[in-house]
Design a protein around this motif. Structure first.
Motif, short mmCIF file in Angstrom:
data_model
loop_
_atom_site.label_atom_id
_atom_site.label_comp_id
_atom_site.label_asym_id
_atom_site.label_seq_id
_atom_site.Cartn_x
_atom_site.Cartn_y
_atom_site.Cartn_z
N PHE A 120 59.32 19.36 53.59
CA PHE A 120 60.74 19.72 53.05
C PHE A 120 61.67 18.57 53.08
CE2 PHE A 120 64.90 21.45 53.93
CZ PHE A 120 65.10 22.30 52.74
N TYR A 121 61.58 17.79 54.18
CA TYR A 121 62.59 16.61 54.33
C TYR A 121 62.54 15.60 53.35
CZ TYR A 121 65.10 12.60 56.37
OH TYR A 121 65.97 11.67 56.25
N TYR A 122 61.34 15.13 52.89
CA TYR A 122 61.23 14.11 51.73
C TYR A 122 61.47 14.60 50.34
CZ TYR A 122 59.72 11.08 55.51
OH TYR A 122 59.85 10.05 56.51
N SER A 123 60.98 15.85 50.39
CA SER A 123 61.34 16.59 48.92
C SER A 123 62.79 16.90 48.56
CB SER A 123 60.45 17.87 48.91
OG SER A 123 60.74 18.71 49.77
N HIS A 124 63.52 17.23 49.69
CA HIS A 124 64.88 17.40 49.83
C HIS A 124 65.69 16.38 49.53
CE1 HIS A 124 68.22 20.03 51.89
NE2 HIS A 124 68.68 19.84 50.62
N ARG A 125 65.42 15.15 50.27
CA ARG A 125 65.99 13.65 49.96
C ARG A 125 66.06 13.31 48.56
NH1 ARG A 125 66.96 9.93 54.37
NH2 ARG A 125 67.77 8.79 52.64
N LEU A 126 64.76 13.48 47.93
CA LEU A 126 64.37 13.12 46.92
C LEU A 126 65.23 14.08 45.69
CD1 LEU A 126 62.64 11.41 45.17
CD2 LEU A 126 61.01 13.08 44.81
N LEU A 127 65.30 15.13 46.04
CA LEU A 127 66.30 16.17 45.26
C LEU A 127 67.87 15.84 45.34
CD1 LEU A 127 64.59 19.50 45.81
CD2 LEU A 127 64.91 18.27 43.53
N HIS A 128 68.32 15.21 46.23
CA HIS A 128 69.51 14.82 46.43
C HIS A 128 69.83 13.30 45.74
CE1 HIS A 128 72.20 17.47 48.97
NE2 HIS A 128 70.94 18.04 49.11
N SER A 129 68.71 12.77 45.21
CA SER A 129 69.01 11.13 44.78
C SER A 129 69.64 11.60 43.47
CB SER A 129 67.34 10.45 44.57
OG SER A 129 66.69 11.42 43.37
N PRO A 130 70.60 10.54 42.88
CA PRO A 130 71.11 10.72 41.61
C PRO A 130 70.38 11.02 40.66
CG PRO A 130 71.75 8.63 42.71
CD PRO A 130 70.57 9.17 43.74
N ARG A 131 69.07 10.75 40.45
CA ARG A 131 68.23 10.90 39.55
C ARG A 131 67.72 12.25 39.20
NH1 ARG A 131 62.70 7.45 37.98
NH2 ARG A 131 62.24 8.32 36.05
N PHE A 132 67.75 13.02 40.58
CA PHE A 132 67.22 14.34 40.23
C PHE A 132 68.20 15.66 40.66
CE2 PHE A 132 63.41 11.83 41.28
CZ PHE A 132 62.56 12.13 40.40
N TYR A 133 69.64 15.02 41.44
CA TYR A 133 70.30 16.05 41.93
C TYR A 133 70.99 17.09 40.79
CZ TYR A 133 74.40 18.43 44.30
OH TYR A 133 75.26 18.94 44.85
N ALA A 134 71.59 16.37 39.93
CA ALA A 134 72.31 17.12 38.78
C ALA A 134 71.47 18.15 38.08
CB ALA A 134 72.95 16.13 37.71
N LYS A 135 70.26 17.89 37.70
CA LYS A 135 69.30 18.39 36.81
C LYS A 135 68.52 19.50 37.69
CE LYS A 135 66.08 18.16 33.06
NZ LYS A 135 65.44 17.13 32.22
N TYR A 136 68.16 19.29 38.94
CA TYR A 136 67.26 19.98 39.66
C TYR A 136 67.66 20.73 40.78
CZ TYR A 136 63.86 17.69 36.49
OH TYR A 136 63.25 17.47 35.29
N HIS A 137 69.01 20.26 41.60
CA HIS A 137 69.32 20.55 42.69
C HIS A 137 70.72 21.07 42.93
CE1 HIS A 137 68.81 21.28 46.94
NE2 HIS A 137 69.71 20.44 47.29
N LYS A 138 71.58 20.54 42.01
CA LYS A 138 72.93 20.96 42.23
C LYS A 138 73.11 22.53 41.98
CE LYS A 138 77.42 19.85 39.95
NZ LYS A 138 77.96 19.21 38.62
#
Length: 342
Positions: free
Chosen positions: A187-205
């Motif tokens: 969960f930690y590393y997948s969550h950190r990845l989702l907060h990266s600029p590349r993924f945040y807007a499309k997948y986690h925002k």
């Protein structure tokens, strides 16, 4: 030209980082060592009692499992697919019912005093809520069952699903420790990845539209996030340990209960604290894990450390709300000023 850092300064920074990492590792080793020594020390004295209690309980759970298995005609496919879908749905609906009822109606009023972010979602915005319900229902009733269907051959290949006896008490403890660590890591590393600029807007925002979350927002997210950051971290522990499906169901119940509390918005006495994850929704930039080990290791708990939310982050055994036991600094200053005026 860019500013060149003094090599001496860099060495000092590296030394500080290594020192912080070593302190974290020492703390983890101390906790694990203490737990192991304590277990060894008391095992001989309490083991007979544990086995006596677990023996009776084990018979109860074993009979319950056999009854459930019989209910599905002892059909492995049906038990795995329909049984897993029904149990997960039931857990989610039951655990969220009270909190959601209070969010909508403001009743029972005694529960409102335990709100983490006072004044938020009182009552909850109906338009925003229905959007959340639609997305959460899709993830619960479509994404999760499809994931279970796809996962079944992999579970069989790993030997995770079996119809044998339920595990011993010692085995169950080991399995739950492994489940917890696997979930924290994934969960930690997948969550950190989702907060990266590349993924945040499309997948986690989408998930962070709720800066003051409520229980059902735990699965208010994109299908990709549902699979990679919710479902996989939860189920990989049981698969790695080749756990009995009934044990996996119990573990999933704990996971859903825990994430419901983390997003619920209420710091209720005797239950897990939601302060850390609620702070994550409020600030976005810290506390990406579940139990905080990797946040300590990577120092992503820094914004949380020293905050009033960190002070309140514990299981409370008092009926007095933690925000009254530990008021905001502004409230303390206001109370002090009132006292001086009087």
């Amino acid at each position: 030209m860019g500013q060149v850092k003094d090599p001496k300064t860099e060495t000092e920074e590296d030394s500080q980082n290594r020192g912080a990492l070593w302190e974290t590792l020492k703390s983890l080793l101390f906790i694990l060592g203490t737990a192991i020594l304590a277990t060894i020390a008391v095992r001989n004295s309490v083991n007979p009692y544990i086995h006596k209690i677990w023996g009776a309980s084990h018979d109860f759970w074993g009979e319950l499992w056999n009854s459930i298995y019989d209910l599905f005609g002892r059909n492995d496919h049906l038990t795995h697919h329909l049984g897993s879908a029904l149990t997960s749905t039931a857990y989610f609906l039951v655990f969220n019912a009270v909190f959601l009822f209070c969010d909508i109606t403001g009743k029972p009023t005694w529960l409102l005093k335990y709100k983490v972010q006072e004044g938020k979602n009182e009552p909850v915005d109906q338009k925003k809520l229905w959007k959340c319900i639609r997305t959460s229902a899709f993830n619960l009733l479509v994404v999760s069952p499809v994931f279970t269907l796809v996962l079944y051959p992999m579970a069989l290949a790993l030997g995770s699903y079996h119809k044998g006896q339920l595990p011993t008490f010692e085995r169950l403890l080991v399995e739950f420790v492994v489940f917890t660590l696997v979930e924290e890591i994934m969960f930690y590393y997948s969550h950190r990845l989702l907060h990266s600029p590349r993924f945040y807007a499309k997948y986690h925002k989408q998930h962070h539209e709720w800066t003051a979350p409520i229980g059902i927002t735990s699965i208010y997210c994109t299908p990709l996030e549902m699979v990679c950051s919710n479902l996989l971290p939860s189920i990989m522990g049981p698969m790695i340990m080749q756990s009995h499906i009934f044990v996996a169901w119990i573990w999933i119940a704990l996971v859903i209960f825990s994430t419901t509390l983390a997003h619920g918005g209420y710091h209720v006495p005797f239950l897990f604290s939601p302060e850390a994850h609620d702070y994550h929704h409020k600030t976005f930039n810290c506390w990406f894990g579940t139990i905080g080990i990797l946040d300590k290791l990577h120092k992503t708990d820094k914004p949380f450390c020293g905050s009033i939310q960190e002070v309140r982050h514990y299981v409370s055994f008092s009926l007095t709300p933690v925000k009254e036991l530990h008021p905001d600094p502004a409230d303390r200053r206001a109370n002090a000023s009132c006292t001086k005026v009087e």
